[in-house]
Write an enzyme that holds these catalytic residues in place. Structure first.
Site, PDB file in Angstrom:
ATOM      1  N   GLY A  17      26.721  -2.980 -29.170  1.00 46.33           N
ATOM      2  CA  GLY A  17      25.794  -3.385 -30.212  1.00 46.33           C
ATOM      3  C   GLY A  17      24.738  -4.271 -29.599  1.00 46.33           C
ATOM      4  N   SER A  18      23.871  -4.825 -30.425  1.00 38.74           N
ATOM      5  CA  SER A  18      22.752  -5.609 -29.891  1.00 38.74           C
ATOM      6  C   SER A  18      23.233  -6.821 -29.103  1.00 38.74           C
ATOM      7  CB  SER A  18      21.837  -6.049 -31.032  1.00 38.74           C
ATOM      8  OG  SER A  18      22.578  -6.733 -32.035  1.00 38.74           O
ATOM      9  N   GLU A  37      25.688  -7.140 -27.221  1.00 39.86           N
ATOM     10  CA  GLU A  37      26.322  -6.792 -25.946  1.00 39.86           C
ATOM     11  C   GLU A  37      25.325  -6.329 -24.888  1.00 39.86           C
ATOM     12  OE1 GLU A  37      28.705  -7.592 -28.792  1.00 39.86           O
ATOM     13  OE2 GLU A  37      27.682  -5.664 -29.040  1.00 39.86           O
ATOM     14  N   GLU A  46      35.393   1.624 -32.241  1.00 40.07           N
ATOM     15  CA  GLU A  46      36.077   0.628 -31.419  1.00 40.07           C
ATOM     16  C   GLU A  46      37.580   0.859 -31.326  1.00 40.07           C
ATOM     17  OE1 GLU A  46      32.268  -1.273 -32.884  1.00 40.07           O
ATOM     18  OE2 GLU A  46      33.866  -0.036 -33.760  1.00 40.07           O
ATOM     19  N   HIS A  65      31.768  -5.019 -30.087  1.00 38.37           N
ATOM     20  CA  HIS A  65      30.574  -5.549 -30.739  1.00 38.37           C
ATOM     21  C   HIS A  65      30.932  -6.642 -31.733  1.00 38.37           C
ATOM     22  CE1 HIS A  65      26.731  -6.023 -32.508  1.00 38.37           C
ATOM     23  NE2 HIS A  65      26.948  -5.290 -33.590  1.00 38.37           N
ATOM     24  N   HIS A  74      63.274  -0.994 -36.665  1.00 35.17           N
ATOM     25  CA  HIS A  74      62.290  -0.437 -37.591  1.00 35.17           C
ATOM     26  C   HIS A  74      62.895  -0.323 -38.986  1.00 35.17           C
ATOM     27  CE1 HIS A  74      59.264   3.052 -38.570  1.00 35.17           C
ATOM     28  NE2 HIS A  74      59.037   1.963 -39.259  1.00 35.17           N
ATOM     29  N   GLY A 113      53.370   1.497 -33.411  1.00 36.59           N
ATOM     30  CA  GLY A 113      53.349   2.470 -34.493  1.00 36.59           C
ATOM     31  C   GLY A 113      52.008   2.579 -35.177  1.00 36.59           C
TER      32      GLY A 113
END
Length: 522
Positions: free
Chosen positions: A25-26, A28, A47, A70, A278, A396
């Site tokens: 993004g800007s 970065e 992402e 970002h 689990h 998971g």
């Protein structure tokens, strides 16, 4: 004088972090400017996919990798995938752009007003430089924290810091190494305990495979004739699943684990938490008269365990001490044959698909699996005898399979990679197909299409809630989706066609959609 950006690039270069996974993004762009020509930037379209690819890459290479996100929004998008990296203990170094320093307090657009708190408690360390001069040191700390803790770290950097001119920085030449070895007295005590056991058993976790100890664990089991389980909810396979000493993956419930270990006076657990449960099935944690000894270099796993003893140490010297100081016993060596696959009535049974993979793919194939409802069928049919053959979402969190398969293939192009993905899971990381096509990654995606969330249906039965909505997902055509992203794709309807497709070797990514009957994990 060099800029903070140049010093950061030099440090990353010296540490071997020259592959960057990102979606910029800007905020970065100032960090990404002037990247050295030999750096490789791998673009993901979301992402979550970026982190999934980086997770697979780092697990395949065994080295840390840099991820560029970002600001706050992009970091938030990555958090689902980050849960898997945390539980697989993948050393990701996450960096994110921040607004210019004078705009953070104003909460300007794209300002992360409490950047160090955003990714906690997932990451092992989170920071933001106190000033531009602190950028190189902060980046070094993020890298070393990820390496030492084997857990993702997170660094937010105001984007006006990157152009600041700084003096040459001694952090460029820093070295930080871990050396967590057991003492001689600890080894002697452990050796004596195992040697005196009447019916010892071995339980191995994913850290054994991640730490390069797969073959040594097999040697230990054979040397002492130890019945061997894999710890519940495995994200890696630390032992050949057709070996005569293999007793399976331990169930992920308290009472079933205790039942499985009944009759063993000593249970040695190497490289695993005790245990990643689990399903909530309460009961005794261990059978009466069973002594459990856990060896792990994960401080948190040792501290939170509800039972047994823990030795916080690298499992490698423990394995070697047991091999050297306990005489060999007659062992069950060799491998058992796989059973005939079950067949479906209206579509292929998943066992038919896995038998086809087993029979057609190279013995050193790496499998990235994200099809929870077919776990039982998978272990019945596959024959995995090599280290680094199996990768599964450690927490998971759905969306791991497609991007991780791309990352694994990028990290180790010398071994074939097959992603085995359920139709429900595939949607969470679908944009990874674009990255696979764009970088011509030689990976095979096998999509098991059954039109339902199979694991949810199974859990509905366990919980006594079989009538909940949202468990059906009809009408998906992954061949059309794949074509839109530039990936060669085909649908197969019978076993002969599937085997024919799997025997071909394309020079880029391909997707095979297979209609299968719904199954349950157990």
């Amino acid at each position: 004088m060099p800029t903070a950006r140049r010093l950061a690039h030099q440090f990353l270069d010296r540490r071997g972090l020259t592959t960057i996974f990102g979606n910029p993004g800007s905020n970065e762009l100032p960090f990404l400017a002037e990247l050295p020509e030999h750096f490789r930037y791998v673009l993901g379209l979301h992402e979550g996919v970026v982190v999934g690819m980086a997770d697979g890459y780092a697990q395949a290479t065994g080295r840390p990798v840099l991820v560029n996100l970002h600001a706050a929004a992009g970091s938030g998008n990555a958090m689902g995938a980050l849960t898997n990296a945390v539980h697989s203990r993948t050393p990701l170094v996450l960096t994110a752009g921040q607004q210019v320093r004078t705009a953070i307090g104003l909460e300007a657009m794209l300002a992360n007003t409490d950047a160090t708190q955003l990714m906690r408690p997932l990451v092992g360390w989170s920071g933001e430089p106190s000033c531009a001069a602190d950028v190189p040191r902060s980046l070094a700390q993020a890298v070393f924290e990820a390496e030492l803790n084997r857990r993702p770290s997170y660094l937010s950097v105001p984007y006006d810091d990157w152009a600041a001119e700084l003096a040459e920085n001694p952090v460029l030449d820093r070295q930080v190494r871990a050396g967590l070895a057991p003492t001689e007295a600890q080894l002697d005590d452990l050796v004596a305990t195992v040697a005196a056991a009447k019916n010892p058993a071995l339980v191995l976790g994913g850290d054994i495979d991640a730490g390069g100890l797969f073959d040594r664990a097999v040697a230990l089991a054979e040397h002492l004739d130890l019945p061997t389980w894999v710890a519940p909810s495995p994200h890696r396979l630390p032992f050949p699943n057709r070996h005569r000493l293999f007793r399976g993956v331990l169930p992920a419930g308290i009472a079933p684990v205790s039942a499985a270990l009944t009759g063993h006076d000593v249970v040695l657990v190497l490289g695993a938490p005790v245990f990643r449960y689990h399903q909530h099935v309460p009961g005794r944690f261990l059978p009466a008269g069973t002594r459990l000894i856990q060896v792990t270099d994960d401080f948190g796993a040792a501290a939170r365990a509800p039972m047994g003893e823990a030795l916080v140490a690298d499992p490698a010297p423990v394995i070697e001490a047991l091999l050297q100081h306990i005489p060999a016993r007659a062992a069950q060596r060799g491998y058992v044959e796989t059973p005939e696959p079950r067949t479906g009535e209206t579509a292929l049974h998943p066992e038919q698909v896995f038998a086809a993979l087993r029979d057609t793919q190279a013995a050193d194939t790496r499998y990235v699996v994200e099809s929870t409802s077919t776990n039982s069928a998978w272990w019945r049919q596959m024959d995995l005898r090599r280290e680094g053959s199996y990768f599964f979402p450690a927490a998971g969190g759905l969306g791991f399979g497609l991007p991780a398969a791309v990352g694994v293939a990028l990290g180790d192009p010398d071994r074939p990679v097959v992603g085995v993905i359920g139709d429900g899971s595939a949607n969470y990381g679908i944009t990874a197909l674009w990255s696979a096509a764009h970088y011509r990654v030689p990976v095979t995606f096998v999509i098991l299409r059954n039109g339902v969330y199979g694991a949810l249906r199974w859990f509905g039965e366990l919980l006594g809630t079989p009538d909940v909505p949202g468990t059906e997902i009809p009408g998906l055509d992954f061949t059309a989706i794949a074509a839109g992203y530039g990936v060669e794709a085909t649908t197969v309807a019978d076993e002969d066609h599937l085997r024919t497709q799997l025997k071909t070797t394309p020079d880029g990514p391909r997707l095979i959609q297979v209609d299968t009957e719904p199954t349950t994990p157990e």
